[in-house]
Design a protein around this motif. Structure first.
Motif, short mmCIF file in Angstrom:
data_model
loop_
_atom_site.label_atom_id
_atom_site.label_comp_id
_atom_site.label_asym_id
_atom_site.label_seq_id
_atom_site.Cartn_x
_atom_site.Cartn_y
_atom_site.Cartn_z
N MET A 76 0.84 -1.19 0.00
CA MET A 76 0.00 0.00 0.00
C MET A 76 0.88 1.24 0.00
SD MET A 76 -3.37 0.99 2.24
CE MET A 76 -3.82 -0.72 2.37
N THR A 77 0.66 2.10 -0.98
CA THR A 77 1.47 3.30 -1.15
C THR A 77 0.91 4.45 -0.32
OG1 THR A 77 0.16 4.16 -2.99
CG2 THR A 77 1.97 2.62 -3.53
N ALA A 78 1.72 5.50 -0.15
CA ALA A 78 1.27 6.70 0.56
C ALA A 78 0.07 7.32 -0.15
CB ALA A 78 2.41 7.70 0.67
N GLU A 79 0.07 7.27 -1.49
CA GLU A 79 -1.05 7.82 -2.26
C GLU A 79 -2.34 7.05 -1.95
OE1 GLU A 79 -2.36 8.53 -6.92
OE2 GLU A 79 -0.39 7.73 -6.46
N GLU A 80 -2.26 5.73 -1.88
CA GLU A 80 -3.45 4.93 -1.55
C GLU A 80 -3.96 5.25 -0.15
OE1 GLU A 80 -2.74 0.90 -4.17
OE2 GLU A 80 -1.73 1.08 -2.24
N VAL A 81 -3.05 5.39 0.80
CA VAL A 81 -3.45 5.69 2.18
C VAL A 81 -4.12 7.06 2.26
CG1 VAL A 81 -2.58 6.12 4.52
CG2 VAL A 81 -1.76 4.15 3.22
N ALA A 82 -3.63 8.02 1.49
CA ALA A 82 -4.17 9.38 1.55
C ALA A 82 -5.50 9.53 0.81
CB ALA A 82 -3.15 10.36 0.97
N ASN A 83 -5.88 8.53 0.02
CA ASN A 83 -7.05 8.63 -0.85
C ASN A 83 -8.31 8.10 -0.16
OD1 ASN A 83 -8.62 8.93 -3.11
ND2 ASN A 83 -7.31 7.70 -4.42
N ASP A 84 -9.41 8.80 -0.29
CA ASP A 84 -10.70 8.35 0.26
C ASP A 84 -11.58 7.73 -0.82
OD1 ASP A 84 -10.73 8.62 2.99
OD2 ASP A 84 -11.52 10.65 2.99
N THR A 85 -10.97 7.21 -1.87
CA THR A 85 -11.74 6.50 -2.89
C THR A 85 -11.09 5.15 -3.15
OG1 THR A 85 -10.50 7.48 -4.70
CG2 THR A 85 -12.52 8.61 -4.04
N LEU A 86 -11.87 4.21 -3.60
CA LEU A 86 -11.37 2.90 -3.97
C LEU A 86 -10.85 2.96 -5.40
CD1 LEU A 86 -14.40 0.93 -2.60
CD2 LEU A 86 -12.11 0.85 -1.65
N THR A 87 -9.79 2.23 -5.67
CA THR A 87 -9.28 2.11 -7.02
C THR A 87 -8.98 0.64 -7.28
OG1 THR A 87 -7.00 2.47 -6.31
CG2 THR A 87 -8.23 4.41 -7.01
N THR A 88 -8.93 0.27 -8.54
CA THR A 88 -8.57 -1.10 -8.89
C THR A 88 -7.55 -1.07 -10.02
OG1 THR A 88 -9.36 -3.25 -9.62
CG2 THR A 88 -10.56 -1.35 -10.45
N GLN A 89 -6.61 -2.00 -9.96
CA GLN A 89 -5.60 -2.12 -11.01
C GLN A 89 -6.16 -2.90 -12.20
OE1 GLN A 89 -2.21 -3.85 -9.09
NE2 GLN A 89 -1.91 -2.09 -7.76
N ASP A 90 -7.29 -3.57 -12.01
CA ASP A 90 -7.92 -4.35 -13.08
C ASP A 90 -8.71 -3.40 -13.96
OD1 ASP A 90 -9.48 -5.95 -14.73
OD2 ASP A 90 -9.84 -7.44 -13.17
N LYS A 91 -8.19 -3.14 -15.15
CA LYS A 91 -8.82 -2.17 -16.06
C LYS A 91 -10.14 -2.68 -16.65
CE LYS A 91 -5.45 0.61 -15.43
NZ LYS A 91 -5.52 1.41 -14.25
N THR A 92 -10.46 -3.97 -16.47
CA THR A 92 -11.71 -4.51 -17.00
C THR A 92 -12.88 -4.31 -16.02
OG1 THR A 92 -11.41 -6.77 -16.12
CG2 THR A 92 -10.45 -6.26 -18.29
N CYS A 93 -12.60 -3.76 -14.84
CA CYS A 93 -13.65 -3.51 -13.84
C CYS A 93 -13.74 -2.03 -13.54
CB CYS A 93 -13.37 -4.27 -12.55
SG CYS A 93 -13.47 -6.05 -12.72
N LYS A 94 -14.95 -1.55 -13.47
CA LYS A 94 -15.22 -0.14 -13.16
C LYS A 94 -15.96 -0.07 -11.83
CE LYS A 94 -13.73 1.15 -17.20
NZ LYS A 94 -12.32 1.23 -17.30
N LEU A 95 -15.56 0.87 -10.98
CA LEU A 95 -16.19 1.06 -9.69
C LEU A 95 -17.16 2.24 -9.75
CD1 LEU A 95 -13.04 0.65 -7.44
CD2 LEU A 95 -14.73 -1.08 -8.04
N SER A 96 -18.27 2.13 -9.03
CA SER A 96 -19.26 3.20 -9.00
C SER A 96 -19.93 3.22 -7.62
CB SER A 96 -20.32 3.00 -10.09
OG SER A 96 -21.01 1.77 -9.87
N ASN A 97 -20.73 4.25 -7.38
CA ASN A 97 -21.48 4.40 -6.12
C ASN A 97 -20.59 4.25 -4.90
OD1 ASN A 97 -23.88 4.68 -7.62
ND2 ASN A 97 -24.08 2.46 -7.73
N GLN A 98 -19.40 4.84 -4.95
CA GLN A 98 -18.49 4.76 -3.81
C GLN A 98 -18.99 5.62 -2.66
OE1 GLN A 98 -14.27 4.83 -4.53
NE2 GLN A 98 -14.59 4.51 -6.71
N GLN A 99 -18.94 5.04 -1.47
CA GLN A 99 -19.36 5.76 -0.28
C GLN A 99 -18.37 5.53 0.85
OE1 GLN A 99 -23.38 4.78 0.82
NE2 GLN A 99 -24.17 5.16 -1.22
N VAL A 100 -18.15 6.57 1.65
CA VAL A 100 -17.35 6.46 2.85
C VAL A 100 -18.22 6.91 4.01
CG1 VAL A 100 -15.30 7.29 4.08
CG2 VAL A 100 -15.22 6.96 1.60
#
Length: 165
Positions: A76-100
């Motif tokens: 886990m990178t510093a950028e990932e820790v600082a981010n309040d959104t989910l990301t995926t390295q799998d370009k075939t999947c798209k994320l939506s309706n993200q909530q915290v």
């Protein structure tokens, strides 16, 4: 179990392992070990019974499996820790309706690659060194219906990341 099904299951686990699940100020930078356990009677392939090339591919991705669960290593990178959104390295999947909400993140996903389908997952941090979550995906893989119901548990290992074996 066919090699195609094994690779599809690996892809699903890689999706989870490659998904950044840090909440700002709740995760720590560094090496994390994530254990994924299948629900609904599904099992991961037992690596000791796999063809050598498939086993080597999984190990190269930092994965181990005993049939009941699969462990994935993630840096886990510093950028990932600082981010309040989910990301995926799998370009075939798209994320939506993200909530915290508090210490919990959730999102819906739509995949159109090795696995075609939709799903939902959530992650809750109980400290900056531990999280738990669940992911459910329904769809098809190689023309066959799939239902993956996975629970996962992430533990911070160290500030220094190790390269996969």
């Amino acid at each position: 179990m066919s090699k195609k099904i094994v690779i599809a299951m690996m892809a699903g686990a890689a999706l989870l392992g490659g998904t950044s699940v840090a909440l700002a100020s709740h995760g720590k930078v560094g090496q994390w070990s994530v254990t994924v356990t299948m629900g609904s009677g599904e099992k991961f392939p037992d690596m000791s019974k796999m063809p050598a090339d498939t086993k080597a591919r999984m190990q190269a991705m930092g994965m181990t499996s005993n049939g009941n669960s699969m462990s994935i290593q993630h840096c886990m990178t510093a950028e990932e820790v600082a981010n309040d959104t989910l990301t995926t390295q799998d370009k075939t999947c798209k994320l939506s309706n993200q909530q915290v909400t508090g210490h919990t993140m959730s999102a819906d996903m739509t995949c159109s690659g090795q696995v075609n389908g939709t799903g939902h997952f959530n992650v809750t941090y109980d400290s900056d060194t531990h999280y738990t979550g669940k992911m459910v995906v329904n769809g098809t893989s190689n023309g066959q219906p799939v239902h993956h119901d996975q629970k996962f548990d992430g533990h911070w290992v160290s500030a220094t990341c190790k390269a996969p074996r």
